[in-house]
Design an enzyme around this catalytic site. Structure first.
Site, short mmCIF file in Angstrom:
data_model
loop_
_atom_site.label_atom_id
_atom_site.label_comp_id
_atom_site.label_asym_id
_atom_site.label_seq_id
_atom_site.Cartn_x
_atom_site.Cartn_y
_atom_site.Cartn_z
N ASN A 1 0.88 -1.17 0.00
CA ASN A 1 0.00 0.00 0.00
C ASN A 1 0.91 1.22 0.00
OD1 ASN A 1 -1.79 2.06 0.48
ND2 ASN A 1 -2.35 1.40 2.56
N LYS B 1 0.16 4.28 -0.31
CA LYS B 1 -0.43 5.51 0.26
C LYS B 1 -0.14 6.69 -0.68
CE LYS B 1 -0.24 3.31 4.71
NZ LYS B 1 -0.17 3.40 6.16
N HIS C 1 -9.85 1.69 4.65
CA HIS C 1 -8.55 1.76 5.33
C HIS C 1 -8.70 2.71 6.53
CE1 HIS C 1 -4.40 2.73 6.27
NE2 HIS C 1 -4.08 1.60 5.66
N GLU D 1 -6.91 4.97 7.69
CA GLU D 1 -6.61 6.38 7.43
C GLU D 1 -7.82 7.07 6.80
OE1 GLU D 1 -2.87 5.73 5.44
OE2 GLU D 1 -2.04 5.08 7.35
N GLU E 1 -6.24 -4.98 10.05
CA GLU E 1 -5.19 -4.02 10.37
C GLU E 1 -5.51 -3.33 11.69
OE1 GLU E 1 -2.83 -2.68 6.71
OE2 GLU E 1 -4.59 -1.41 6.81
N GLY F 1 2.03 1.74 11.11
CA GLY F 1 3.09 2.74 11.11
C GLY F 1 3.71 3.01 12.47
N SER G 1 2.67 -2.50 10.48
CA SER G 1 4.09 -2.61 10.85
C SER G 1 4.74 -3.92 10.39
CB SER G 1 4.28 -2.41 12.35
OG SER G 1 3.98 -1.06 12.70
P1 PGA Z 1 2.39 0.04 7.76
O1 PGA Z 1 0.97 0.37 7.09
O2 PGA Z 1 2.87 -1.26 7.14
O3 PGA Z 1 3.28 1.19 7.40
O4 PGA Z 1 2.17 -0.10 9.22
C1 PGA Z 1 0.04 -0.64 6.80
C2 PGA Z 1 -1.17 -0.02 6.16
O5 PGA Z 1 -1.57 1.10 6.52
O6 PGA Z 1 -1.80 -0.64 5.26
#
Ligand code: PGA
Length: 258
Positions: free
Chosen positions: A13, A15, A98, A100, A170, A176, A216
């Site tokens: 992903n 982003k 997601h 976010e 997730e 993150g 992560s």
């Molecule tokens: P990350 O993000 O691997 O940077 O923790 C995962 C995601 O948001 O899909």
């Protein structure tokens, strides 16, 4: 439950990262590395990258998808993008819900439900993201939250329509942050989500559905997470941005499974 029936899927992903040129260079180097992979490799990319990447590299070795879409078919929605536009550009799948999107842009389960419905209608594979906050995790509300997210986001959709549905578990507190749930917890939550799908639909769909883990993931922990019972893949954010870490995730998996 027969795990080997499900092909494991590793999805990057990106982003809001990468220009067209950066993405093209990345794919050029990535493709030879994934040719032999027995995993399905996908990249959820910014809208501007979908068309140029699919034109140049196709969708065979690495499948290209989007990270969001609007629920309407078209209309006066300045700044939004329709599912059929993503299909037109060559996207195969779309991430929906997601965290976010939920947290920063206040997307509700009802809105996500309409997006899943539209995605299915236009022929995009929906990758529905679910997960709990730190507070919900600490207060042992994870199962309640996930049950609600799954039942509300899938409301009104038939088993046939969800034939190609992918779920991404997730935990929001793991995205993150460098924090990852225990392996036992990951297995438990994946089993729980599969159980909810069985309750809402059928054993058949529950056995078929791909459930990825995200939050992560790094080259160091990818292999062990991916080898857990019921974990059918990974959704990788930060570590999918560098060719080194993304290809190490893909290649370590291969080594550990052959
Ligand atoms: P990350 O993000 O691997 O940077 O923790 C995962 C995601 O948001 O899909």
């Amino acid at each position: 439950m027969e795990q080997s029936a499900r092909t494991k899927v590793i999805t990057g992903n990106w982003k809001m990262h990468k220009t067209i040129q950066e993405a093209q260079s990345f794919l050029k180097e990535l493709l030879p590395l994934v040719e032999e992979s027995r995993f399905k490799i996908c990249l959820a990319v910014p809208f501007t990258l979908i068309y140029p990447l699919v034109q140049e590299f196709g969708n065979d070795l690495v499948e290209i998808g989007a990270q969001n879409m609007n629920d309407a078919s078209e209309g006066a929605f300045t700044g939004e993008i329709a599912g059929k536009m993503l299909v037109d550009a060559g996207a195969q799948f779309v991430l929906l819900g997601h965290s976010e999107r939920r947290l920063i842009y206040h997307e509700t389960n009802a809105f996500i439900n309409r997006k899943v419905t539209r995605a299915v209608q236009v022929g995009l594979q929906p990758v529905l993201c679910v997960g709990e906050t730190k507070d919900e995790h600490v207060n042992e509300k994870t199962e309640d939250v996930l049950r609600e997210q799954l039942s509300e986001c899938l409301r009104g959709l038939s088993e046939e329509e969800l034939d190609r549905l992918v779920l991404a578990y997730e935990p929001i507190w793991a995205i993150g942050t460098g924090e990852v749930p225990s392996l036992e917890k990951i297995v438990e939550v994946h089993r729980f989500c599969r159980g909810v799908i069985e309750e809402l639909y059928s054993t058949d769909l529950a056995e078929k559905i791909i459930i990825q883990y995200g939050g992560s993931v790094t080259p160091e922990n990818a292999q062990i997470i991916l080898s857990q019972d019921g974990v059918d893949g990974l959704l990788v954010g930060g570590a999918s941005l560098s060719l080194d870490s993304f290809s190490r995730i893909i290649n370590d998996d291969q080594k550990s499974n052959t």
